[in-house]
Design a protein around this motif. Sequence first.
Motif, mmCIF file in Angstrom:
data_model
loop_
_atom_site.group_PDB
_atom_site.id
_atom_site.type_symbol
_atom_site.label_atom_id
_atom_site.label_comp_id
_atom_site.label_asym_id
_atom_site.label_seq_id
_atom_site.Cartn_x
_atom_site.Cartn_y
_atom_site.Cartn_z
ATOM 1 N N HIS A 96 0.946 -1.146 -0.084
ATOM 2 C CA HIS A 96 -0.042 -0.370 -0.359
ATOM 3 C C HIS A 96 1.165 1.151 0.305
ATOM 4 C CE1 HIS A 96 -2.381 -2.582 1.841
ATOM 5 N NE2 HIS A 96 -3.792 -2.640 1.356
ATOM 6 N N PRO A 97 1.787 1.885 -1.067
ATOM 7 C CA PRO A 97 2.593 2.545 -1.430
ATOM 8 C C PRO A 97 1.438 4.043 -1.222
ATOM 9 C CG PRO A 97 1.947 2.141 -3.052
ATOM 10 C CD PRO A 97 1.697 0.528 -2.707
ATOM 11 N N ASP A 98 1.010 3.812 -0.947
ATOM 12 C CA ASP A 98 0.222 5.630 -1.404
ATOM 13 C C ASP A 98 -0.503 5.989 -0.086
ATOM 14 O OD1 ASP A 98 0.600 6.242 -3.684
ATOM 15 O OD2 ASP A 98 -1.562 5.033 -4.354
ATOM 16 N N VAL A 99 -0.209 4.531 1.466
ATOM 17 C CA VAL A 99 -0.780 4.974 2.572
ATOM 18 C C VAL A 99 0.055 5.423 3.582
ATOM 19 C CG1 VAL A 99 -1.633 4.411 4.743
ATOM 20 C CG2 VAL A 99 -2.478 3.017 2.114
ATOM 21 N N HIS A 100 0.322 6.876 4.319
ATOM 22 C CA HIS A 100 1.336 7.056 5.175
ATOM 23 C C HIS A 100 1.384 6.538 5.779
ATOM 24 C CE1 HIS A 100 4.032 9.947 6.429
ATOM 25 N NE2 HIS A 100 3.403 10.213 7.427
ATOM 26 N N TRP A 101 2.100 6.173 6.649
ATOM 27 C CA TRP A 101 2.135 5.456 8.443
ATOM 28 C C TRP A 101 3.512 5.963 9.225
ATOM 29 C CZ3 TRP A 101 6.055 1.921 11.118
ATOM 30 C CH2 TRP A 101 6.772 1.553 9.696
ATOM 31 N N THR A 102 2.883 6.289 10.224
ATOM 32 C CA THR A 102 3.794 6.536 11.446
ATOM 33 C C THR A 102 4.062 5.208 13.006
ATOM 34 O OG1 THR A 102 2.000 7.955 12.637
ATOM 35 C CG2 THR A 102 3.025 9.266 11.065
ATOM 36 N N THR A 103 4.825 5.729 13.408
ATOM 37 C CA THR A 103 5.274 5.061 14.382
ATOM 38 C C THR A 103 4.922 5.604 15.672
ATOM 39 O OG1 THR A 103 6.837 3.386 12.870
ATOM 40 C CG2 THR A 103 7.348 3.631 15.495
ATOM 41 N N GLU A 104 4.606 4.816 16.361
ATOM 42 C CA GLU A 104 4.623 5.590 18.352
ATOM 43 C C GLU A 104 4.872 4.495 19.387
ATOM 44 O OE1 GLU A 104 0.250 7.204 19.583
ATOM 45 O OE2 GLU A 104 1.014 8.511 17.676
ATOM 46 N N LEU A 105 5.845 4.669 20.373
ATOM 47 C CA LEU A 105 6.246 3.780 20.791
ATOM 48 C C LEU A 105 6.303 4.717 22.236
ATOM 49 C CD1 LEU A 105 9.638 3.312 19.108
ATOM 50 C CD2 LEU A 105 7.948 2.217 18.862
ATOM 51 N N THR A 106 6.163 3.316 23.441
ATOM 52 C CA THR A 106 5.612 3.738 24.837
ATOM 53 C C THR A 106 5.622 2.943 25.465
ATOM 54 O OG1 THR A 106 3.603 4.513 26.008
ATOM 55 C CG2 THR A 106 3.201 2.717 24.871
ATOM 56 N N MET A 107 6.280 3.402 26.531
ATOM 57 C CA MET A 107 6.488 2.287 27.561
ATOM 58 C C MET A 107 4.815 2.411 28.248
ATOM 59 S SD MET A 107 8.986 2.362 30.643
ATOM 60 C CE MET A 107 10.768 2.004 29.802
ATOM 61 N N GLY A 108 4.692 0.398 29.035
ATOM 62 C CA GLY A 108 3.821 0.756 30.104
ATOM 63 C C GLY A 108 2.487 -0.446 28.934
ATOM 64 N N GLY A 109 1.467 -0.378 29.862
ATOM 65 C CA GLY A 109 0.523 -1.979 29.162
ATOM 66 C C GLY A 109 -0.125 -0.931 28.017
ATOM 67 N N ALA A 110 -0.116 -1.797 26.746
ATOM 68 C CA ALA A 110 -0.542 -1.873 25.583
ATOM 69 C C ALA A 110 -2.365 -1.388 25.675
ATOM 70 C CB ALA A 110 -0.224 -3.436 24.626
ATOM 71 N N ALA A 111 -2.974 -2.082 26.244
ATOM 72 C CA ALA A 111 -4.393 -2.392 25.978
ATOM 73 C C ALA A 111 -4.417 -0.551 26.594
ATOM 74 C CB ALA A 111 -5.069 -2.971 26.898
#
Length: 291
Positions: free
Chosen positions: A229-244
């Motif tokens: 899906h080359p036209d879809v822009h995506w970003t990463t978010e990283l966080t410490m803690g519970g995923a839910a």
Amino acid sequence: MTTQPAPIVVGYDGSTGSQSALRWATAEAVRTMAPLRLVEAFELVITARPSPGHVVPLEAVRTARQTGLDAVAENVRLHHPGLTVETRLEGGPAARALIDAAAEARTVVLGSRGLGGWSGLLVGSVAVQVTTHAQCPVVVIPHDQRPHAHLGPTVLVGVDGSKASAKAIDFAFDQAEAMHAEVVALHAWTSPFLTYADGASMLQFDEAKVREEARLLVAESVAGAAAEHPDVHWTTELTMGGAAQALVRRAESADLVVVGSRGRGGFTGLLLGSVGQTVLHHAHCPIAVVH
């Protein structure tokens, strides 16, 4: 010989939640050029002492319900002439009818609560059972979607490197492309890698190293879907803690949140992990649980 695509199944009972689910499912069916199948279930309630003159024959009840369901389907056809719309009226519990329908469906869509649900619950028992046991992705439309202001539509997906997470990522990118939305790939960790430093007895960890490894995990997990899906822009978010908790917080500004049915470290006997359950019960935007 042309094989008909698997249908988009929507649970319908006339409730506000099921009407919202029908709108979402219709848009999905139009986008994927898949048949739309409306499934309604009813259970016959038998009382020990029926009131005289108030006994309605079962066939009359079935006919009335089928007539109403057909009218809903015809209204969808009127607005989408090229869409194939089917109806199924099933006797028995709604959850069982939808789980059975999921066996041959592309996606199942339902409201978080139907008719007769306890008003204090965000998610009814039918939604919980279907997301737990269905064999295809299930999208739950909350009854209390909260409007939010942001620059553009967002699809939030939980990433943890598991097989279920990989399927969730594919689903998220597919939806983002259709919605012209951005994908936010969120990864959270609660147990950093611990190492001894210079023979010291105290356990320590390098937070920068942990964050970099998390970033690489997300990048590797998303690479395939991003390439498709080359036209879809995506970003990463990283966080410490519970995923839910992180997903629920971030979902406040998302248009769709996607989670795998079970992540890494989940008990293999559980069909729906704790993260999926928490998001299902607390997010106020549409939730997709991908098996």
